[in-house]
Design an enzyme around this catalytic site. Structure first.
Site, PDB file in Angstrom:
ATOM      1  N   TYR A 146       1.119  -1.185   0.164  1.00 54.94           N
ATOM      2  CA  TYR A 146      -0.041  -0.161   0.140  1.00 54.94           C
ATOM      3  C   TYR A 146       0.986   1.235   0.257  1.00 54.94           C
ATOM      4  O   TYR A 146       0.689   2.099  -0.846  1.00 54.94           O
ATOM      5  CB  TYR A 146      -0.916   0.051   1.060  1.00 54.94           C
ATOM      6  CG  TYR A 146      -1.803   0.997   1.263  1.00 54.94           C
ATOM      7  CD1 TYR A 146      -2.990   1.272   0.274  1.00 54.94           C
ATOM      8  CD2 TYR A 146      -1.891   2.011   2.282  1.00 54.94           C
ATOM      9  CE1 TYR A 146      -3.798   2.420   0.496  1.00 54.94           C
ATOM     10  CE2 TYR A 146      -2.845   2.861   2.632  1.00 54.94           C
ATOM     11  CZ  TYR A 146      -3.735   3.153   1.693  1.00 54.94           C
ATOM     12  OH  TYR A 146      -4.722   4.306   1.698  1.00 54.94           O
ATOM     13  N   ARG A 276       0.935   8.651  14.798  1.00 53.84           N
ATOM     14  CA  ARG A 276       0.641   9.192  13.472  1.00 53.84           C
ATOM     15  C   ARG A 276      -0.330  10.463  13.959  1.00 53.84           C
ATOM     16  O   ARG A 276      -1.205  10.385  14.813  1.00 53.84           O
ATOM     17  CB  ARG A 276      -0.254   8.385  12.904  1.00 53.84           C
ATOM     18  CG  ARG A 276      -0.710   8.798  11.361  1.00 53.84           C
ATOM     19  CD  ARG A 276      -1.231   8.086  10.686  1.00 53.84           C
ATOM     20  NE  ARG A 276      -0.619   6.790  10.102  1.00 53.84           N
ATOM     21  CZ  ARG A 276      -1.224   5.567   9.614  1.00 53.84           C
ATOM     22  NH1 ARG A 276      -2.492   5.589   9.874  1.00 53.84           N
ATOM     23  NH2 ARG A 276      -0.549   4.711   9.314  1.00 53.84           N
TER      24      ARG A 276
HETATM   25  N1  UDP Z   1      -6.187  -2.192  15.882  1.00 51.89           N
HETATM   26  C1  UDP Z   1      -6.375  -2.708  16.940  1.00 51.89           C
HETATM   27  N2  UDP Z   1      -7.391  -3.647  17.141  1.00 51.89           N
HETATM   28  C2  UDP Z   1      -8.218  -3.941  15.851  1.00 51.89           C
HETATM   29  C3  UDP Z   1      -7.741  -3.118  14.707  1.00 51.89           C
HETATM   30  C4  UDP Z   1      -6.715  -2.077  14.650  1.00 51.89           C
HETATM   31  O1  UDP Z   1      -5.769  -2.473  17.950  1.00 51.89           O
HETATM   32  O2  UDP Z   1      -9.037  -4.838  15.818  1.00 51.89           O
HETATM   33  C5  UDP Z   1      -4.847  -1.134  15.846  1.00 51.89           C
HETATM   34  C6  UDP Z   1      -3.938  -1.215  14.820  1.00 51.89           C
HETATM   35  O3  UDP Z   1      -2.915  -2.330  15.035  1.00 51.89           O
HETATM   36  C7  UDP Z   1      -3.205   0.023  14.762  1.00 51.89           C
HETATM   37  C8  UDP Z   1      -4.426   0.884  14.949  1.00 51.89           C
HETATM   38  O4  UDP Z   1      -5.449   0.199  15.816  1.00 51.89           O
HETATM   39  O5  UDP Z   1      -2.553   0.215  15.714  1.00 51.89           O
HETATM   40  C9  UDP Z   1      -5.249   1.731  13.993  1.00 51.89           C
HETATM   41  O6  UDP Z   1      -5.434   0.598  12.797  1.00 51.89           O
HETATM   42  P1  UDP Z   1      -6.434   0.757  11.489  1.00 51.89           P
HETATM   43  O7  UDP Z   1      -6.354  -0.727  11.169  1.00 51.89           O
HETATM   44  O8  UDP Z   1      -7.445   1.234  12.035  1.00 51.89           O
HETATM   45  O9  UDP Z   1      -5.502   1.590  10.594  1.00 51.89           O
HETATM   46  P2  UDP Z   1      -3.967   2.195  10.341  1.00 51.89           P
HETATM   47  O10 UDP Z   1      -3.950   3.300  10.972  1.00 51.89           O
HETATM   48  O11 UDP Z   1      -3.037   1.022  11.073  1.00 51.89           O
HETATM   49  O12 UDP Z   1      -3.959   1.846   8.903  1.00 51.89           O
END
Ligand code: UDP
Length: 311
Positions: A146, A276
């Site tokens: 990605y 982030r």
């Molecule tokens: N995350 C989590 N539980 C979930 C899904 C995601 O703790 O069921 C965490 C993931 O590891 C990341 C953050 O939440 O640290 C945001 O993840 P997301 O997939 O929403 O988007 P990203 O910002 O990583 O693209």
């Protein structure tokens, strides 16, 4: 009245953009191959005289008859579980798909807007991230498909701007949430809300101390709309600097859902960024824009949407 092509038009952001242009009185041609998008997101637009949907994979040559004024390229798997499941399609839509859509914009003398991402910053070593930070990306990691596709898409967009004079825009989108996110798209907010509404365990990956900064979809769409109408060709961050740890986000969602869910900790996915947060100084100045919807309000609206979907 403008004629607008929106790729990924049946996706989360694409469908909200379709609404925005239709409300503006413009004509919208939404294109989507529906591998992660859903016709449900645009069902309310079917039959509208100014709306047309084309079920198509834009990594192939794409012909649109008549004038086109804007091409907004939003097609891509965008959730980590989607791009892990669809790595080749993710790379293709960011590279070949961007190439085809830039070609379309060049042919039609249309303005082109690329949906890029905060993922171009990878696991950032600079915090918050301004547009002139070049990022810290693992090209061969699982997320690399990605991140690198979007980095390539940005490079190609700048090349078409510089060498073919295409009128281009690049938006770097930070974590966004709201109605029409897919229930099972695997991202933190849909996962937490669905789990909380079912009183199931809420799955926090890693320690949960990693942070994200989340933007309500209406704010994001407004920022993108404004960007299209200013004369600026380099990338612009759009997002909400409101930063929260994933653990606190999980707790907040459990509370807002009045849920009995417990938090459980699962393994952290590979290359998961630790922090982030967008630096939106440029967007503030250039677009006279900033996010308006507070987190709690945005989450409540999103929870309401998920409640109607999960029953
Ligand atoms: N995350 C989590 N539980 C979930 C899904 C995601 O703790 O069921 C965490 C993931 O590891 C990341 C953050 O939440 O640290 C945001 O993840 P997301 O997939 O929403 O988007 P990203 O910002 O990583 O693209």
């Amino acid at each position: 009245m403008a004629r607008v092509v929106i790729t990924g038009g049946a996706g989360f952001l694409g469908s909200h953009l379709c609404d925005r242009f239709i409300e503006n009185g413009d004509e919208v041609i939404a294109i989507d191959n529906l591998i992660t998008g859903s016709a449900d997101n645009i069902a309310h637009l079917f039959g509208h005289p100014k709306f047309k949907f084309i079920h198509y994979d834009i990594t192939n040559y794409t012909h649109i008859s008549g004038d086109v004024h804007f091409v907004l390229h939003f097609a891509s798997p965008a959730s980590p579980i989607d791009y892990l499941r669809l790595p080749i399609q993710t790379l293709k839509v960011g590279s070949l798909g961007t190439h085809k859509m830039l070609g379309l914009a060049k042919e039609k003398r249309a303005r082109f807007l690329l949906a890029s991402t905060s993922e171009v910053y990878g696991d950032p070593l600079v915090h918050p991230q301004p547009e002139d930070y070049w990022g810290n990306v693992n090209p061969i990691g699982l997320r690399g498909v990605y991140d690198e596709a979007k980095r390539f898409a940005e490079a190609l967009t700048m090349a078409y701007h510089r060498y073919h004079n295409v009128d281009t825009r690049i938006v770097r989108i930070f974590n966004t949430y709201g109605p029409r996110m897919r229930i099972n798209d695997g991202r933190a907010i849909p996962a937490f809300i669905t789990q909380a509404l079912h009183n199931e365990d809420v799955t926090v990956f890693g320690s949960g101390l990693q942070t994200r900064s989340i933007c309500y979809v209406d704010d994001l769409i407004e920022g993108i709309f404004r960007l299209l109408f200013v004369d600026y060709h380099e990338p612009v961050n759009i997002g909400n600097p409101d930063e929260i740890s994933i653990l606190d986000l999980a707790k907040e969602i459990i509370q807002l859902c009045n849920s009995k869910s417990q938090i459980v900790f699962k393994e952290l996915p590979e290359d998961d960024p630790k922090v982030r947060q967008p630096d939106i100084s440029l967007a503030r100045k250039l677009l006279n824009w900033e996010p308006k919807v507070p987190r709690q309000q945005g989450l409540l609206r999103t929870i309401e949407y998920f409640r109607s979907k999960v029953g």
